[in-house]
Write a protein that holds these residues in place. Structure first.
Motif, PDB file in Angstrom:
ATOM      1  N   ASP A 111       0.868  -1.181   0.000  1.00 18.69           N
ATOM      2  CA  ASP A 111       0.000   0.000   0.000  1.00 18.69           C
ATOM      3  C   ASP A 111       0.904   1.229   0.000  1.00 18.69           C
ATOM      4  OD1 ASP A 111      -1.990   1.873   0.273  1.00 18.69           O
ATOM      5  OD2 ASP A 111      -2.936   0.947   2.016  1.00 18.69           O
ATOM      6  N   ILE A 112       0.930   1.968  -1.109  1.00 19.43           N
ATOM      7  CA  ILE A 112       1.844   3.095  -1.260  1.00 19.43           C
ATOM      8  C   ILE A 112       1.035   4.368  -1.484  1.00 19.43           C
ATOM      9  CG2 ILE A 112       3.778   4.037  -2.582  1.00 19.43           C
ATOM     10  CD1 ILE A 112       4.474   1.503  -1.093  1.00 19.43           C
ATOM     11  N   SER A 113       1.446   5.448  -0.792  1.00 20.11           N
ATOM     12  CA  SER A 113       0.723   6.720  -0.876  1.00 20.11           C
ATOM     13  C   SER A 113       1.703   7.867  -1.066  1.00 20.11           C
ATOM     14  CB  SER A 113      -0.098   6.941   0.392  1.00 20.11           C
ATOM     15  OG  SER A 113      -0.690   8.230   0.397  1.00 20.11           O
ATOM     16  N   THR A 114       1.285   8.873  -1.829  1.00 18.95           N
ATOM     17  CA  THR A 114       2.106  10.075  -1.977  1.00 18.95           C
ATOM     18  C   THR A 114       2.009  10.977  -0.756  1.00 18.95           C
ATOM     19  OG1 THR A 114       0.300  11.247  -3.078  1.00 18.95           O
ATOM     20  CG2 THR A 114       1.849  10.044  -4.490  1.00 18.95           C
ATOM     21  N   ASP A 115       0.994  10.768   0.073  1.00 18.95           N
ATOM     22  CA  ASP A 115       0.808  11.551   1.302  1.00 18.95           C
ATOM     23  C   ASP A 115       0.748  10.571   2.465  1.00 18.95           C
ATOM     24  OD1 ASP A 115       0.067  13.161   3.402  1.00 18.95           O
ATOM     25  OD2 ASP A 115      -1.423  14.298   2.261  1.00 18.95           O
ATOM     26  N   LEU A 116       1.834  10.494   3.229  1.00 18.67           N
ATOM     27  CA  LEU A 116       1.893   9.541   4.334  1.00 18.67           C
ATOM     28  C   LEU A 116       1.211  10.079   5.589  1.00 18.67           C
ATOM     29  CD1 LEU A 116       5.563   8.295   3.834  1.00 18.67           C
ATOM     30  CD2 LEU A 116       3.447   7.113   3.207  1.00 18.67           C
ATOM     31  N   ALA A 117       1.143  11.399   5.721  1.00 20.51           N
ATOM     32  CA  ALA A 117       0.496  11.981   6.894  1.00 20.51           C
ATOM     33  C   ALA A 117      -1.023  11.925   6.790  1.00 20.51           C
ATOM     34  CB  ALA A 117       0.955  13.426   7.077  1.00 20.51           C
ATOM     35  N   TYR A 152      11.176   4.329  -1.011  1.00 23.50           N
ATOM     36  CA  TYR A 152      10.630   5.082  -2.147  1.00 23.50           C
ATOM     37  C   TYR A 152      10.631   6.569  -1.826  1.00 23.50           C
ATOM     38  CZ  TYR A 152       8.800   0.372  -3.075  1.00 23.50           C
ATOM     39  OH  TYR A 152       8.675  -0.975  -3.276  1.00 23.50           O
ATOM     40  N   ALA A 153      11.814   7.122  -1.666  1.00 26.61           N
ATOM     41  CA  ALA A 153      11.917   8.536  -1.311  1.00 26.61           C
ATOM     42  C   ALA A 153      11.386   9.451  -2.406  1.00 26.61           C
ATOM     43  CB  ALA A 153      13.377   8.883  -1.007  1.00 26.61           C
ATOM     44  N   ASP A 154      11.313   8.943  -3.639  1.00 24.69           N
ATOM     45  CA  ASP A 154      10.856   9.765  -4.762  1.00 24.69           C
ATOM     46  C   ASP A 154       9.332   9.821  -4.880  1.00 24.69           C
ATOM     47  OD1 ASP A 154      10.949   6.989  -5.403  1.00 24.69           O
ATOM     48  OD2 ASP A 154      10.694   7.474  -7.525  1.00 24.69           O
ATOM     49  N   ILE A 155       8.619   9.033  -4.081  1.00 21.21           N
ATOM     50  CA  ILE A 155       7.156   9.042  -4.148  1.00 21.21           C
ATOM     51  C   ILE A 155       6.647  10.225  -3.340  1.00 21.21           C
ATOM     52  CG2 ILE A 155       5.052   7.784  -3.593  1.00 21.21           C
ATOM     53  CD1 ILE A 155       6.661   6.596  -5.889  1.00 21.21           C
ATOM     54  N   GLU A 156       6.133  11.218  -4.021  1.00 20.60           N
ATOM     55  CA  GLU A 156       5.682  12.449  -3.372  1.00 20.60           C
ATOM     56  C   GLU A 156       4.501  13.028  -4.132  1.00 20.60           C
ATOM     57  OE1 GLU A 156       9.181  15.046  -5.608  1.00 20.60           O
ATOM     58  OE2 GLU A 156       9.225  14.766  -3.439  1.00 20.60           O
ATOM     59  N   PRO A 157       3.804  14.010  -3.558  1.00 23.88           N
ATOM     60  CA  PRO A 157       2.641  14.591  -4.249  1.00 23.88           C
ATOM     61  C   PRO A 157       3.004  15.134  -5.631  1.00 23.88           C
ATOM     62  CG  PRO A 157       2.701  15.287  -1.968  1.00 23.88           C
ATOM     63  CD  PRO A 157       3.994  14.573  -2.207  1.00 23.88           C
ATOM     64  N   ILE A 158       2.021  15.092  -6.521  1.00 25.63           N
ATOM     65  CA  ILE A 158       2.188  15.586  -7.886  1.00 25.63           C
ATOM     66  C   ILE A 158       1.508  16.950  -7.962  1.00 25.63           C
ATOM     67  CG2 ILE A 158       1.772  15.089 -10.326  1.00 25.63           C
ATOM     68  CD1 ILE A 158       1.201  12.119  -9.303  1.00 25.63           C
ATOM     69  N   VAL A 159       2.234  17.965  -8.371  1.00 29.22           N
ATOM     70  CA  VAL A 159       1.669  19.310  -8.489  1.00 29.22           C
ATOM     71  C   VAL A 159       1.686  19.706  -9.956  1.00 29.22           C
ATOM     72  CG1 VAL A 159       1.883  21.737  -7.837  1.00 29.22           C
ATOM     73  CG2 VAL A 159       2.427  19.935  -6.176  1.00 29.22           C
ATOM     74  N   VAL A 160       0.511  20.093 -10.483  1.00 24.03           N
ATOM     75  CA  VAL A 160       0.402  20.490 -11.888  1.00 24.03           C
ATOM     76  C   VAL A 160      -0.090  21.931 -11.973  1.00 24.03           C
ATOM     77  CG1 VAL A 160       0.014  18.139 -12.720  1.00 24.03           C
ATOM     78  CG2 VAL A 160      -1.941  19.530 -12.038  1.00 24.03           C
ATOM     79  N   ASP A 161       0.346  22.623 -12.997  1.00 21.01           N
ATOM     80  CA  ASP A 161      -0.037  24.025 -13.191  1.00 21.01           C
ATOM     81  C   ASP A 161      -1.377  24.116 -13.918  1.00 21.01           C
ATOM     82  OD1 ASP A 161       2.315  24.902 -11.972  1.00 21.01           O
ATOM     83  OD2 ASP A 161       3.426  24.825 -13.852  1.00 21.01           O
ATOM     84  N   LEU A 162      -2.412  23.596 -13.275  1.00 19.96           N
ATOM     85  CA  LEU A 162      -3.761  23.615 -13.823  1.00 19.96           C
ATOM     86  C   LEU A 162      -4.744  23.892 -12.696  1.00 19.96           C
ATOM     87  CD1 LEU A 162      -3.751  20.398 -16.083  1.00 19.96           C
ATOM     88  CD2 LEU A 162      -3.638  22.769 -16.892  1.00 19.96           C
ATOM     89  N   GLU A 163      -5.885  24.447 -13.062  1.00 25.88           N
ATOM     90  CA  GLU A 163      -6.981  24.564 -12.100  1.00 25.88           C
ATOM     91  C   GLU A 163      -7.515  23.164 -11.807  1.00 25.88           C
ATOM     92  OE1 GLU A 163      -7.778  27.237 -10.525  1.00 25.88           O
ATOM     93  OE2 GLU A 163      -6.429  28.553 -11.682  1.00 25.88           O
ATOM     94  N   ALA A 164      -8.219  23.035 -10.687  1.00 28.84           N
ATOM     95  CA  ALA A 164      -8.630  21.716 -10.218  1.00 28.84           C
ATOM     96  C   ALA A 164      -9.491  20.962 -11.227  1.00 28.84           C
ATOM     97  CB  ALA A 164      -9.370  21.849  -8.886  1.00 28.84           C
ATOM     98  N   ASP A 165     -10.429  21.677 -11.889  1.00 30.83           N
ATOM     99  CA  ASP A 165     -11.298  20.982 -12.840  1.00 30.83           C
ATOM    100  C   ASP A 165     -10.520  20.490 -14.062  1.00 30.83           C
ATOM    101  OD1 ASP A 165     -10.814  23.570 -13.639  1.00 30.83           O
ATOM    102  OD2 ASP A 165     -12.820  23.886 -14.485  1.00 30.83           O
ATOM    103  N   GLU A 166      -9.513  21.267 -14.501  1.00 29.39           N
ATOM    104  CA  GLU A 166      -8.682  20.834 -15.618  1.00 29.39           C
ATOM    105  C   GLU A 166      -7.792  19.657 -15.221  1.00 29.39           C
ATOM    106  OE1 GLU A 166      -7.548  24.569 -18.307  1.00 29.39           O
ATOM    107  OE2 GLU A 166      -7.004  24.861 -16.197  1.00 29.39           O
ATOM    108  N   ALA A 167      -7.256  19.715 -14.003  1.00 28.17           N
ATOM    109  CA  ALA A 167      -6.424  18.614 -13.520  1.00 28.17           C
ATOM    110  C   ALA A 167      -7.255  17.344 -13.366  1.00 28.17           C
ATOM    111  CB  ALA A 167      -5.789  18.989 -12.184  1.00 28.17           C
ATOM    112  N   PHE A 168      -8.498  17.492 -12.930  1.00 29.93           N
ATOM    113  CA  PHE A 168      -9.407  16.361 -12.788  1.00 29.93           C
ATOM    114  C   PHE A 168      -9.594  15.668 -14.141  1.00 29.93           C
ATOM    115  CE2 PHE A 168     -13.652  14.458 -12.599  1.00 29.93           C
ATOM    116  CZ  PHE A 168     -13.628  13.790 -11.383  1.00 29.93           C
ATOM    117  N   GLN A 169      -9.822  16.439 -15.179  1.00 30.15           N
ATOM    118  CA  GLN A 169     -10.006  15.869 -16.510  1.00 30.15           C
ATOM    119  C   GLN A 169      -8.707  15.251 -17.032  1.00 30.15           C
ATOM    120  OE1 GLN A 169     -13.069  15.620 -18.040  1.00 30.15           O
ATOM    121  NE2 GLN A 169     -11.895  14.222 -19.349  1.00 30.15           N
TER     122      GLN A 169
END
Length: 259
Positions: A111-117, A152-169
């Motif tokens: 079970d792997i997550s980008t957000d461990l907290a 897996y130190a490289d597993i971290e949140p993904i941040v994209v330069d899009l608004e939430a609805d665009e990122a959702f799509q």
């Protein structure tokens, strides 16, 4: 003048049985994969068949070495049969041997997550439960967080330069290309603007179901995407869930450049 024919040396029984068992191990392994991918039996049953194929292949390997010793000492024939059995057994054992090496190299995690907290939670809506046939993914274990950080130190949140609805799509489009099946979705809306999508994927060889959840949180002109990927079967995922997260992150970035 009579010509006396010199009788041929007998064939090594070990070589003959090496070829037979090596040949038998391949269809047994293929049947196990077919049973798993078609969901004809429970995963544990198909894994038991895989175990049988591995055992048969290992016996063929032992017979190969026994045949080599016998042929060397007695001059019996059968080296060709032994080599065929060895190669077929090696074919059957190739992928399990790779998994065994990964099991030694990697920690016991499934079970792997980008957000461990604050790991994303799987949807338990009626639609999600129907899609998963009433299966409920296990709760994330905080005890595994330290092991994940180390491996897996490289597993971290993904941040994209899009608004939430665009990122959702973008997530939906990327998942569709990967062949993931949508289980449940909640577009970004409301006061928090948080979006949520659950997917199902299948493992490469056996086709076992794995569960994925994606959470999208709006930032200032950006969207943070957290993903959690978990295996249903076994305590060890052999690195598959971390690989899946890395691949999604790479493909999301590629999707950004195409926009």
């Amino acid at each position: 003048m009579l010509l006396r024919q010199i009788p041929e040396e007998p064939v090594s029984n070990a070589a003959v049985w090496c070829r037979r068992l090596g040949l038998f191990s391949v269809p047994v392994a293929a049947i196990a994969v077919a049973l798993a991918r078609t969901h004809a039996v429970e995963p544990q049953a198909s894994l038991a068949v895989v175990g049988g194929a591995i055992l048969i292949a290992l016996i063929a390997m032992l017979l190969f070495f026994a045949a080599c010793v016998i042929i060397w000492q007695t001059g019996r024939r059968g080296l060709g049969d032994a080599l065929i059995g060895f190669l077929l057994a090696a074919l059957t054992l190739g992928y399990p041997a790779y998994l065994a090496a990964e099991a030694v190299r990697l920690p016991v995690l499934s079970d792997i997550s980008t957000d461990l907290a604050d790991p994303p939670q799987f949807s338990l809506s009626s639609a999600a439960l129907r899609a998963r046939q009433s299966y409920r993914p296990r709760a994330f274990s905080p005890d595994a967080a330290e092991a994940q950080r180390a491996a897996y130190a490289d597993i971290e949140p993904i941040v994209v330069d899009l608004e939430a609805d665009e990122a959702f799509q973008l997530v939906l489009d990327t998942a569709k290309k990967r062949g993931w099946r949508i289980v449940d979705q909640r577009p970004p809306n409301g006061r928090s603007g948080v979006g949520h999508i659950d997917f199902m994927d299948r493992t490469l060889v056996m086709g076992f179901d794995d569960d994925i959840t994606v959470r999208l949180r709006p930032l200032a002109g950006q969207t943070r995407i957290d993903m959690r990927s978990t295996s249903r079967n076994g305590r060890h995922d052999f690195g598959a869930n971390a690989k899946r997260i890395r691949q999604l992150a790479e493909e999301l970035q590629e999707g950004l450049t195409d926009r």
